[in-house]
Write a protein that holds these residues in place. Structure first.
Motif, PDB file in Angstrom:
ATOM      1  N   CYS A   1      40.105  38.378  43.392  1.00  0.00           N
ATOM      2  CA  CYS A   1      39.853  37.451  44.493  1.00  0.00           C
ATOM      3  C   CYS A   1      39.156  38.197  45.625  1.00  0.00           C
ATOM      4  O   CYS A   1      39.614  39.238  46.068  1.00  0.00           O
ATOM      5  CB  CYS A   1      41.167  36.869  44.990  1.00  0.00           C
ATOM      6  SG  CYS A   1      40.991  35.851  46.453  1.00  0.00           S
TER       7      CYS A   1
ATOM      8  N   LEU B   1      38.915  37.149  48.575  1.00  0.00           N
ATOM      9  CA  LEU B   1      39.628  36.906  49.829  1.00  0.00           C
ATOM     10  C   LEU B   1      40.818  37.837  50.007  1.00  0.00           C
ATOM     11  O   LEU B   1      41.075  38.323  51.084  1.00  0.00           O
ATOM     12  CB  LEU B   1      40.105  35.451  49.886  1.00  0.00           C
ATOM     13  CG  LEU B   1      39.018  34.399  49.729  1.00  0.00           C
ATOM     14  CD1 LEU B   1      39.615  33.008  49.665  1.00  0.00           C
ATOM     15  CD2 LEU B   1      38.026  34.497  50.878  1.00  0.00           C
ATOM     16  N   CYS B   2      41.576  38.068  48.931  1.00  0.00           N
ATOM     17  CA  CYS B   2      42.817  38.826  49.083  1.00  0.00           C
ATOM     18  C   CYS B   2      42.923  40.000  48.126  1.00  0.00           C
ATOM     19  O   CYS B   2      43.853  40.791  48.222  1.00  0.00           O
ATOM     20  CB  CYS B   2      44.029  37.907  48.924  1.00  0.00           C
ATOM     21  SG  CYS B   2      44.294  37.390  47.221  1.00  0.00           S
TER      22      CYS B   2
ATOM     23  N   CYS C   1      43.353  32.149  41.941  1.00  0.00           N
ATOM     24  CA  CYS C   1      44.107  33.133  42.714  1.00  0.00           C
ATOM     25  C   CYS C   1      45.421  32.430  43.031  1.00  0.00           C
ATOM     26  O   CYS C   1      45.469  31.559  43.887  1.00  0.00           O
ATOM     27  CB  CYS C   1      43.347  33.516  43.988  1.00  0.00           C
ATOM     28  SG  CYS C   1      44.237  34.751  44.948  1.00  0.00           S
TER      29      CYS C   1
ATOM     30  N   GLY D   1      48.681  36.321  44.939  1.00  0.00           N
ATOM     31  CA  GLY D   1      47.425  35.836  45.485  1.00  0.00           C
ATOM     32  C   GLY D   1      47.547  34.963  46.716  1.00  0.00           C
ATOM     33  O   GLY D   1      48.634  34.732  47.248  1.00  0.00           O
ATOM     34  N   CYS D   2      46.382  34.461  47.147  1.00  0.00           N
ATOM     35  CA  CYS D   2      46.309  33.673  48.378  1.00  0.00           C
ATOM     36  C   CYS D   2      46.088  32.196  48.094  1.00  0.00           C
ATOM     37  O   CYS D   2      46.142  31.379  48.991  1.00  0.00           O
ATOM     38  CB  CYS D   2      45.173  34.192  49.256  1.00  0.00           C
ATOM     39  SG  CYS D   2      43.539  33.953  48.512  1.00  0.00           S
ATOM     40  N   GLY D   3      45.806  31.837  46.854  1.00  0.00           N
ATOM     41  CA  GLY D   3      45.577  30.425  46.538  1.00  0.00           C
ATOM     42  C   GLY D   3      44.194  29.942  46.936  1.00  0.00           C
ATOM     43  O   GLY D   3      43.905  28.759  46.871  1.00  0.00           O
TER      44      GLY D   3
HETATM   45 ZN   LIG Z   1      43.191  35.331  46.811  1.00  0.00          ZN
END
Ligand SMILES: [Zn+2]
Length: 465
Positions: free
Chosen positions: A280, A282-283, A301, A309-311
């Motif tokens: 991911c 983002l994270c 994610c 994860g962050c979704g």
């Molecule tokens: Zn993520």
């Protein structure tokens, strides 16, 4: 869980049409999406100032293309006749949404459930009316529809929920009994399909009179309403003003059972080429393989118990896998790779087997977390199993990073055509080994807002050095 919806609005100059600004149309549609718990993934607006149906509508065509690629679950239009000016168009629309499996078409003026014949008929009537381009006739038919809806003869226009009277507050006893029975049958393992057959044999239908389908039955049983709760965007937000038929605990269990991707047994066994290889953006978490509600394979994610994860990332597997395979084949023919590989010494370890073991363990971890989330195993059991698998993953990753991977690529460097020809015949483990030999991991970025077609720019392969 939420339906991903497209909104279609059209600016028209029909003199007798209710002329609303396109912003107002969009606002109404967005509000409807919120009420239905749908997520709007794309909005399409055509400036169709001509009343003639022959006029091109580029955004409408674009929407059809996007429906075909399968990233839309539902369509919202401001009024029934916004969508189609010609019966021919309507039939084409039916064909496309049927092929894409879309059952939900909502209109601000009243829902059309296209899974029912009544809903299709209503859409056809309204489509024919629009084609006729007689505003008078439109209004007259519309009034007729309103009358029919009020006397309960037609399914359109906000019918009552199953299990409740028209006031939407009073429980309807016979239907409530059926709901209780169905809920307990699902929880004891009965399938939606067999229950639909059974209901059909007992001549128990939905409130529209149409027979139950697994899709409709599942939606009903997963609704927060039947346990006296309200929901927003698919999440239960609190008690409702109406009484429940089953308990909130039952709803939680039903959602867990019916939302479980493993229930989707009509698909071929899972094949996740990129298991454990996607990160991911983002994270930084590793994406996990998790099919969508409709069974299409996807990587996400994941957040929640057991997931780091962050979704924030979700992508359908198929297009991404094709992209990565192309990238690998391309890379195989580049001189950089060939010279890098010849510089390295061959190792005897079987990279393919290690890569396969690694992917299998990643899948096991995902499955364990699902078992824990569903309450099928206790936390202690989950943690114990997880730490054992984690250890093995770490060991295998180290092992793999020491390898040159040359064995997986034997005969294929500079010969991508050869690999391309036999690719689909290779076992998954072998495919994974080839990909892992060339790519260390792939960084997955978020989708652009409002964009629901596959976007290769979201993905950056990080080549193995
Ligand atoms: Zn993520």
């Amino acid at each position: 869980m939420a339906q991903e919806a497209a909104i279609y609005a059209r600016i028209s100059s029909d003199p007798d049409d209710t002329r609303l600004g396109v912003e107002r149309q969009l606002a109404d549609c967005r509000a409807l999406a919120v009420r239905k718990g749908w997520v709007v993934v794309r909005e399409y607006v055509d400036n169709d100032i001509s009343a003639s149906g022959a006029k091109r509508r580029p955004q409408y065509r674009q929407m059809l293309e996007d429906i075909k690629t399968g990233d839309v679950d539902a369509v919202i239009v401001w009024a029934d006749d916004r969508l189609h000016r010609q019966p021919k168009e309507l039939e084409e629309f039916f064909e496309i949404i049927d092929a894409a499996g879309i059952k939900d078409l909502a209109t601000v003026s009243g829902d059309m459930d296209l899974s029912t014949d009544d809903g299709k008929l209503k859409a056809r009537i309204l489509g024919a009316v629009a084609a006729n381009e007689s505003a008078k006739l439109t209004r007259r038919i519309r009034r007729k529809h309103e009358e029919l809806a009020q006397t309960g003869k037609l399914s359109g226009g906000g019918h009552r929920p199953y299990g409740f009277e028209d006031d939407r507050l009073t429980i309807r006893l016979d239907e409530a009994q059926t709901i209780k029975e169905l809920a307990s049958r699902v929880l004891s393992g009965d399938s939606l399909r067999s229950m639909c057959r059974d209901l059909d044999e007992r001549r128990l239908s939905t409130i529209t009179g149409a027979p139950w389908t697994p899709h409709v039955l599942r939606r009903m049983l997963m609704s927060a309403r039947i346990s006296g709760q309200r929901e927003h965007l698919g999440e239960i937000v609190g008690p409702a003003e109406w009484p429940g038929i089953i308990t909130p605990a039952d709803t939680a269990r039903l959602r867990s059972v019916l939302g479980d991707p493993r229930r989707r047994t009509n698909r071929s066994p899972r094949r996740y080429l990129l298991a454990g290889m996607l990160r991911c953006q983002l994270c930084g978490a590793t994406l996990v393989a998790r099919p969508k509600m409709d069974g299409r394979r996807a990587y996400v994610c994941a957040k929640g118990p057991g997931f780091a994860g962050c979704g924030g990332i979700s992508t359908l597997a198929e297009d991404l896998e094709s992209l990565i395979i192309e990238a690998v084949l391309f890379r195989l023919d580049t001189p950089t790779l060939a010279s890098r590989l010849t510089r390295r010494t061959k190792e005897t370890t079987d990279a393919s087997a290690t890569a396969a073991a690694l992917a299998a363990d990643q899948t096991r971890l995902d499955e364990l977390a699902v078992l824990f989330a569903d309450g099928e195993i206790r936390k202690a059991e989950w943690l114990k199993a997880r730490s054992r698998i984690d250890e093995r993953i770490t060991a295998n990753k180290k092992k793999l990073s020491r390898m040159t991977y040359t064995s997986a690529l034997d005969g294929f460097v500079g010969n991508s055509e050869g690999l391309r020809k036999m690719w689909s015949d290779l076992p998954l483990a072998r495919q994974q080994a080839v990909v892992a030999a060339v790519i260390d991991h792939v960084v997955a970025g978020p989708a652009l807002k409002g964009r629901n077609r596959f976007d290769p720019k979201r993905f950056t392969p990080v080549w193995r050095r």
